[in-house]
Motif scaffolding. Structure first.
Motif, PDB file in Angstrom:
ATOM      1  N   ASP A  81      45.621  71.775  68.352  1.00 38.50           N
ATOM      2  CA  ASP A  81      45.789  72.108  66.932  1.00 38.50           C
ATOM      3  C   ASP A  81      44.994  73.367  66.576  1.00 38.50           C
ATOM      4  O   ASP A  81      45.461  74.214  65.808  1.00 38.50           O
ATOM      5  N   ILE A  82      43.803  73.476  67.135  1.00 31.19           N
ATOM      6  CA  ILE A  82      42.958  74.647  66.868  1.00 31.19           C
ATOM      7  C   ILE A  82      43.609  75.910  67.419  1.00 31.19           C
ATOM      8  O   ILE A  82      43.672  76.946  66.738  1.00 31.19           O
ATOM      9  N   LEU A  83      44.119  75.841  68.644  1.00 26.05           N
ATOM     10  CA  LEU A  83      44.742  77.017  69.256  1.00 26.05           C
ATOM     11  C   LEU A  83      45.992  77.449  68.489  1.00 26.05           C
ATOM     12  O   LEU A  83      46.220  78.648  68.280  1.00 26.05           O
ATOM     13  N   ILE A  84      46.789  76.480  68.072  1.00 24.54           N
ATOM     14  CA  ILE A  84      47.991  76.800  67.292  1.00 24.54           C
ATOM     15  C   ILE A  84      47.593  77.507  65.994  1.00 24.54           C
ATOM     16  O   ILE A  84      48.191  78.509  65.593  1.00 24.54           O
ATOM     17  N   ALA A  85      46.560  76.988  65.341  1.00 22.11           N
ATOM     18  CA  ALA A  85      46.088  77.590  64.088  1.00 22.11           C
ATOM     19  C   ALA A  85      45.544  78.999  64.315  1.00 22.11           C
ATOM     20  O   ALA A  85      45.589  79.840  63.416  1.00 22.11           O
TER      21      ALA A  85
END
Length: 241
Positions: free
Chosen positions: A116-120
């Motif tokens: 989720d962090i990488l996508i954001a």
């Protein structure tokens, strides 16, 4: 007349709610599309990638468990960035923003959080793979993998013992200062060039991390506890020797 006005008002209200609802739904869809989606991967598929010397070059595999868990045993070509440190290490892996990144942990929970962090942060191809407690047939190793930039820093600092696992002809052309040339297919006498201190930092490198990985595993088998393998080899990173 009043009934007609009330009916007309109700119709208008319904239309407004419908339009707003459609607009909200449309925005959510756009945000989801622009930020990307997280893929899922089975343990079997990730294991195949790890065992394929050519295919593994196309992926960055990140173990998001703690440093202690990583050292206890991790996938052969994985680096370690604990889930709590992912955001502060984005610059370290920014080269992979447009390329496939695979995350794993024990059960998929922490790796989903990291995904989720990488996508954001704008990463386009992020996959959450089965964890090591979900798929028990992963080949695990206990040496540390480091990326090219980190290895270059170590080279500059000139700290530790360096083992060059490339062919002798390439070693002769250029190599890390004071590095020893070793043949991963003939490690029978390697102990002769190793330090007595089993905790001393040792760094292995080659063309793409494969040959040096064999050497690194041999060192672990001999009881050395601070073994570091350059995941980015000389064919993948422009090292300054």
């Amino acid at each position: 007349m009043k009934i007609k006005k009330i009916f007309a008002s109700v119709v208008i209200l319904v239309l407004v709610i419908t339009i707003v609802g459609c607009s909200t739904s449309s925005n959510s869809s756009t945000n989801s599309s622009s930020s990307g989606t997280i893929k899922e991967m089975s343990g079997e598929e990730l294991a195949k990638i790890q065992n394929d010397k050519d295919k593994k070059e196309k992926y960055l595999v990140i173990d998001v468990r703690s440093e202690e868990e990583y050292k206890a045993g991790h996938l052969q070509h994985a680096i370690n960035i604990a889930v709590g440190d992912v955001k502060s290490n984005i610059d370290k892996i920014k080269f992979w923003k447009e390329k496939p990144v695979i995350l794993y942990c024990n059960s998929g929970k922490k790796s989903k959080e990291a995904a989720d962090i990488l996508i954001a942060e704008g990463f386009k191809d992020v996959t959450n793979a089965k964890g090591v407690k979900e798929y028990t047939d992963y080949k695990l190793v206990k040496y540390n993998n480091i990326l090219g930039e980190d290895f270059q820093k170590v080279i500059t600092e000139e700290k530790g013992l360096f083992l060059d696992a490339r062919k002798s002809s390439d070693y002769q052309k250029s190599h890390v200062k004071d590095a020893k040339n070793v043949d991963p297919d003939n490690l029978g006498d390697i102990e002769k060039i190793l330090p007595e201190d089993k905790n001393q930092a040792i760094y292995t490198y080659c063309y793409s991390g494969n040959r040096s990985g064999v050497v690194a595993q041999k060192l672990v088998d001999l009881g050395y506890t601070n073994v570091n393998n350059a995941l980015d080899g000389t064919k993948e990173f422009d090292y300054k020797f």
